[in-house]
Design a protein around this motif. Structure first.
Motif, PDB file in Angstrom:
ATOM      1  N   THR A   1      18.060 100.041 -54.638  1.00 40.26           N
ATOM      2  CA  THR A   1      18.177  99.812 -53.189  1.00 40.26           C
ATOM      3  C   THR A   1      18.434 101.111 -52.423  1.00 40.26           C
ATOM      4  O   THR A   1      18.389 101.114 -51.201  1.00 40.26           O
ATOM      5  N   ASP A   2      18.707 102.204 -53.139  1.00 43.99           N
ATOM      6  CA  ASP A   2      18.849 103.494 -52.445  1.00 43.99           C
ATOM      7  C   ASP A   2      17.496 104.045 -52.025  1.00 43.99           C
ATOM      8  O   ASP A   2      17.417 104.976 -51.218  1.00 43.99           O
ATOM      9  N   CYS A   3      16.429 103.514 -52.599  1.00 45.13           N
ATOM     10  CA  CYS A   3      15.093 104.058 -52.338  1.00 45.13           C
ATOM     11  C   CYS A   3      14.533 103.455 -51.062  1.00 45.13           C
ATOM     12  O   CYS A   3      14.559 102.237 -50.874  1.00 45.13           O
ATOM     13  N   LYS A   4      14.011 104.337 -50.204  1.00 48.26           N
ATOM     14  CA  LYS A   4      13.461 103.873 -48.921  1.00 48.26           C
ATOM     15  C   LYS A   4      12.266 102.953 -49.133  1.00 48.26           C
ATOM     16  O   LYS A   4      11.958 102.109 -48.309  1.00 48.26           O
ATOM     17  N   LEU A   5      11.552 103.158 -50.232  1.00 47.98           N
ATOM     18  CA  LEU A   5      10.320 102.389 -50.451  1.00 47.98           C
ATOM     19  C   LEU A   5      10.586 101.012 -51.049  1.00 47.98           C
ATOM     20  O   LEU A   5       9.730 100.137 -51.012  1.00 47.98           O
ATOM     21  N   PHE A   6      11.801 100.822 -51.618  1.00 42.95           N
ATOM     22  CA  PHE A   6      12.088  99.594 -52.355  1.00 42.95           C
ATOM     23  C   PHE A   6      11.909  98.349 -51.483  1.00 42.95           C
ATOM     24  O   PHE A   6      12.554  98.205 -50.438  1.00 42.95           O
ATOM     25  N   GLY A   7      11.012  97.489 -51.938  1.00 46.48           N
ATOM     26  CA  GLY A   7      10.829  96.207 -51.244  1.00 46.48           C
ATOM     27  C   GLY A   7      10.027  96.312 -49.962  1.00 46.48           C
ATOM     28  O   GLY A   7       9.713  95.301 -49.349  1.00 46.48           O
ATOM     29  N   THR A   8       9.705  97.530 -49.551  1.00 44.89           N
ATOM     30  CA  THR A   8       8.857  97.669 -48.359  1.00 44.89           C
ATOM     31  C   THR A   8       7.485  98.177 -48.789  1.00 44.89           C
ATOM     32  O   THR A   8       6.576  97.386 -49.014  1.00 44.89           O
TER      33      THR A   8
ATOM     34  N   ASP B   1       2.412  95.809 -55.511  1.00 45.28           N
ATOM     35  CA  ASP B   1       1.767  97.052 -55.114  1.00 45.28           C
ATOM     36  C   ASP B   1       2.745  98.194 -55.370  1.00 45.28           C
ATOM     37  O   ASP B   1       3.309  98.767 -54.444  1.00 45.28           O
ATOM     38  N   PRO B   2       2.947  98.523 -56.658  1.00 46.39           N
ATOM     39  CA  PRO B   2       3.995  99.495 -56.992  1.00 46.39           C
ATOM     40  C   PRO B   2       3.605 100.921 -56.610  1.00 46.39           C
ATOM     41  O   PRO B   2       2.465 101.318 -56.785  1.00 46.39           O
ATOM     42  N   MET B   3       4.559 101.663 -56.050  1.00 42.92           N
ATOM     43  CA  MET B   3       4.352 103.090 -55.785  1.00 42.92           C
ATOM     44  C   MET B   3       4.892 103.888 -56.967  1.00 42.92           C
ATOM     45  O   MET B   3       4.326 104.876 -57.383  1.00 42.92           O
ATOM     46  N   GLY B   4       6.034 103.469 -57.461  1.00 46.01           N
ATOM     47  CA  GLY B   4       6.685 104.199 -58.543  1.00 46.01           C
ATOM     48  C   GLY B   4       6.687 103.370 -59.809  1.00 46.01           C
ATOM     49  O   GLY B   4       6.549 102.142 -59.783  1.00 46.01           O
ATOM     50  N   SER B   5       6.874 104.060 -60.930  1.00 46.09           N
ATOM     51  CA  SER B   5       6.762 103.388 -62.215  1.00 46.09           C
ATOM     52  C   SER B   5       7.905 102.402 -62.475  1.00 46.09           C
ATOM     53  O   SER B   5       7.742 101.448 -63.213  1.00 46.09           O
ATOM     54  N   CYS B   6       9.067 102.619 -61.856  1.00 46.49           N
ATOM     55  CA  CYS B   6      10.196 101.707 -62.082  1.00 46.49           C
ATOM     56  C   CYS B   6       9.906 100.311 -61.546  1.00 46.49           C
ATOM     57  O   CYS B   6      10.619  99.372 -61.837  1.00 46.49           O
ATOM     58  N   MET B   7       8.876 100.193 -60.710  1.00 51.32           N
ATOM     59  CA  MET B   7       8.535  98.905 -60.116  1.00 51.32           C
ATOM     60  C   MET B   7       7.443  98.202 -60.913  1.00 51.32           C
ATOM     61  O   MET B   7       7.036  97.101 -60.577  1.00 51.32           O
ATOM     62  N   VAL B   8       6.968  98.839 -62.005  1.00 50.32           N
ATOM     63  CA  VAL B   8       5.828  98.280 -62.724  1.00 50.32           C
ATOM     64  C   VAL B   8       6.260  97.350 -63.850  1.00 50.32           C
ATOM     65  O   VAL B   8       6.010  96.157 -63.826  1.00 50.32           O
ATOM     66  N   SER B   9       6.924  97.918 -64.827  1.00 53.24           N
ATOM     67  CA  SER B   9       7.293  97.130 -66.000  1.00 53.24           C
ATOM     68  C   SER B   9       8.435  96.201 -65.637  1.00 53.24           C
ATOM     69  O   SER B   9       9.305  96.542 -64.837  1.00 53.24           O
TER      70      SER B   9
END
Lengths: 379, 349
Positions: free
Chosen positions: A336-343, A349-357
């Motif tokens: 939740t510290d990431c500006k991109l998280f959930g937006t 539509d993952p931007m970073g790898s932590c959102m993939v697996s």
């Protein structure tokens, strides 16, 4: 289900929860990193944080093989898949990892490259047998758990004289990553994460044993408890870490005794040693270049090495500057510290790898834990 | 020329012939295929009118209409095949309005090279499912595409039905306080199909739950006419269905893991493959949402029917501006039950 329900028992969880609460009533804080994505997944899926007191903070670590694969290596895989006659096979998780220009293997497949999802490297070997006029490349990723099967497949290909089977090796080593996090040896300047203890890998430790962690417990005065991937394993390991910290101890303890010994699986380790050698350095997403942290095929097996065959360019590619995956896999930030998280970044539509697996910290929090955010609590 | 012989009303499937382009060409081969296979199998008075459409009288009231395409691979799986599925799926979509299904249509898109014996098996199975359900296929169409442009056979069915007076079932009617019911075990269909899929085949005695649910729904409507929502959790599984209903109604849903019936075989396969049973497809189950006061009556009606024996009340509707579906885990925690992202991909370690 036998041998599973016993490790997911809600009443035992309650007992453990009370024990942890009692042991942590002294007012200090416990920052514990679960290294493995398997633990991250279990913590989110079973809602373990609901059973922990506020003083116990779980910090997600880099132990998701998909999450630490740098963009450049996926670019390399797409480069290989684009060579004439190549069939690229890999595990499902890897297919959606974003590469440069937001391409991914799944998008490359839609554009006409022959990329296939397999469940095991042995399936890729089968594809090679059935397609003798094509070159079949297996994109191998993973920690010490998926390395022995890769070694086995390479040896099988050699024994059968299968000449059209290659492996693009991206196998990485767990102890090197733990060392990098504790020492900040990566040069990324993020500083070492303030960790009080480590929940150590389950399956990886079944292969390498508990011995490789002893140096961390000794030199970094950080307790390590090897834990299984079931939720009661995780709770028990947390209790063991809390007890060590309260007693001022810093040892390697093994909660996962049903699978892990001090020396691990000798046959699997021999197989790895027979087929692979250390790379002098390897890039990890989030950790940067980590010396002696990855494997490649030995000279004797060079003819199965896709990197040697295709001269795959090794171009380090910077992550999206707004993406916090790097800090997250180092334990320096929460999803939740990431500006991109959930937006801009979601599992669809993952931007970073932590959102993939599903084992990635961001995907796990999004899929299982995000209802907590609106209550003013974050994972 | 194919040898599709009609003997005692059954298609002779002993020949080794395959679908070729002439079967879709509008000539004699197509006429024979339609006559000997489809007309014989689906035989009913409306189809026998031999018009480009079926004509039938309708009563006053509200009708329900639906359509669905079936592209399942493999065509035959434990507990069913694409033919019976194409009947059950469309009947169920009609039944989820509380409606009584009346008629079906069927369009077949055949790939050149499909063994006629396979087509025969599919059509016979479809005809049997339709007869058993009492919902005839009254009009249809056949096309053939070149080899490589299809996957054996695709079937598109449509259905119409009548909604009984006083029944108003819709996905937007869930209200805080309502009970959430599930008609039986989840994941049977998806796991049965996966067990025979190329590259994944594993041994299991599990059968698909593919079934027509309209008689079950009729019993439920008789027991409690004011059911708020009904939906069959097919693709995307229970998780997707609950999220759809939460979104449509603008509410949250809280379910309890302990109450969701799952067969041990399904749990075992999901453990091995790294899948979540909540995301696995079903073809013979339904989710019902109704006022708490109706819940026990509905549960009794469900459990009295063979297709609802394992039914359970699995949760309740709550007020939630975020429209989250949450689950109390058996372990004692809570988590979101999310839509699936992309394909459900197995975890690698």
């Amino acid at each position: 289900m036998k041998y599973l329900d016993e490790f997911r028992d809600g009443r035992l969880a309650e007992t453990l929860s009370r024990a942890i609460a009692a042991e942590t009533s002294g007012g200090r804080r416990y920052r514990l990193m679960e290294f493995c994505g398997g633990h991250t997944h279990a913590i989110s899926r079973y809602g373990i944080e609901d059973l922990l007191p506020g003083t116990v903070h779980l910090v997600h670590g880099p132990g998701c093989p998909v999450c630490v694969l740098p963009v450049g290596r996926i670019d390399g895989a797409i480069h290989i898949a684009g060579r004439p006659g190549v069939i690229l096979c890999t595990y499902g998780d890897v297919m959606r990892v974003p590469a440069s220009n937001r391409v991914s293997l799944i998008k490359a497949k839609a554009q006409g490259l022959d990329v296939r999802m397999v469940y095991s490297i042995l399936d890729a070997l089968d594809v090679a047998r059935r397609n003798p006029d094509r070159t079949v490349v297996f994109l191998a990723i993973g920690f010490e758990t998926t390395t022995p099967p890769t070694a086995l497949a390479v040896k099988a290909a050699e024994a059968e004289g299968i000449g059209n089977f290659l492996v693009y090796v991206n196998h990485v080593l767990t102890p090197a990553a733990i060392g990098s996090i504790l020492e900040d040896g990566s040069g990324t300047g993020g500083g070492p994460a303030a960790l009080d203890g480590i929940i150590g890998p389950a399956h990886v430790s079944a292969v390498i044993g508990t011995r490789p962690y002893e140096v961390f417990a000794r030199d970094h005065r950080t307790p390590v408890v090897i834990a299984g991937f079931e939720p009661l394993d995780v709770m028990q390991a947390i209790l063991m870490l809390v007890r060590q910290l309260n007693a001022g101890r810093h040892e390697v303890e093994n909660e996962y005794t049903r699978a892990v010994t001090r020396d691990g699986n000798g046959k699997a380790r021999e197989l790895i040693a027979e087929v692979f050698e250390l790379r002098s350095t390897f890039e990890w997403r989030g950790l940067g270049l980590v010396p002696f942290s990855a494997l490649r095929l030995k000279e004797a097996y060079a003819r199965f090495d896709a990197e040697r065959r295709f001269e795959v360019p090794v171009v380090p590619v910077a992550d999206n500057p707004a993406c916090a995956c790097g800090a997250i896999v180092r334990g320096l930030g929460k999803p939740t510290d990431c500006k991109l998280f959930g937006t801009a970044c979601t599992p669809d539509d993952p931007m970073g790898s932590c959102m993939v697996s599903a084992e990635g910290a961001c995907a796990a929090h999004w899929a299982y834990g995000r209802f907590r955010d609106r209550q003013g609590r974050t994972g | 020329m194919p040898h599709l012989d009609l003997r005692d009303g059954r298609v002779d499937l002993s020949h080794d012939d395959r679908v070729d382009l002439s079967h879709g060409g509008g000539g004699r081969a197509m006429a024979r295929l339609i006559e000997d296979l489809f007309m014989a199998a689906f035989d009913n008075p409306l189809l026998a009118q031999r018009n480009d459409q079926a004509q039938f009288p309708v009563g006053a009231g509200r009708m329900a209409m639906t359509t669905d395409g079936y592209v399942i691979s493999p065509l035959f799986f434990p507990g069913g095949d694409i033919g019976s599925l194409a009947v059950h799926g469309t009947i169920n979509d009609i039944a989820m309005a509380g409606a009584r299904p009346l008629y079906l249509s069927a369009a077949f898109i055949l790939e050149e090279g499909l063994p006629l014996a396979d087509l025969g098996r599919v059509v016979q199975s479809m005809a049997e499912a339709s007869r058993k359900a009492g919902v005839p296929v009254v009009t249809g169409d056949t096309k053939v595409v070149e080899k490589g442009k299809g996957d054996g056979v695709f079937i598109v069915t449509a259905g119409v039905g009548m909604v009984p007076d006083g029944v108003m079932i819709s996905g937007d009617r869930a209200r805080p306080g309502d009970a959430v019911l599930l008609s039986g075990t989840i994941g049977d269909h998806g796991i049965a199909v996966m067990s025979v899929r190329e590259g994944l085949d594993f041994g299991t005695s599990l059968l698909s739950d593919s079934a027509a649910l309209h008689t079950l729904v009729a019993d439920m409507v008789a027991a409690a006419p004011d059911i708020h929502c009904l939906r069959d959790p097919t693709r995307g599984g229970l998780a997707a269905t609950l999220n759809e209903l939460a979104r449509q109604s603008g509410v949250g849903i809280v379910i309890e893991e302990d109450r969701i019936p799952i067969r041990p075989e399904v749990r075992g396969a999901c453990e091995l493959l790294g899948l979540d049973p909540l995301n696995i497809a079903n073809e013979g189950k339904l989710v019902a949402i109704a006022a708490a006061a109706d819940a026990d009556r509905l549960l009794a009606a469900l459990r009295a029917h063979p297709l609802g024996r394992d039914a359970a009340i699995i949760g309740r509707v709550v007020e939630d501006g975020h429209r989250f579906v949450q689950m109390k885990t058996s372990f004692g925690g809570a988590r979101v039950v999310d839509w699936l992202s992309g394909e459900q991909l197995p975890r690698i370690c």
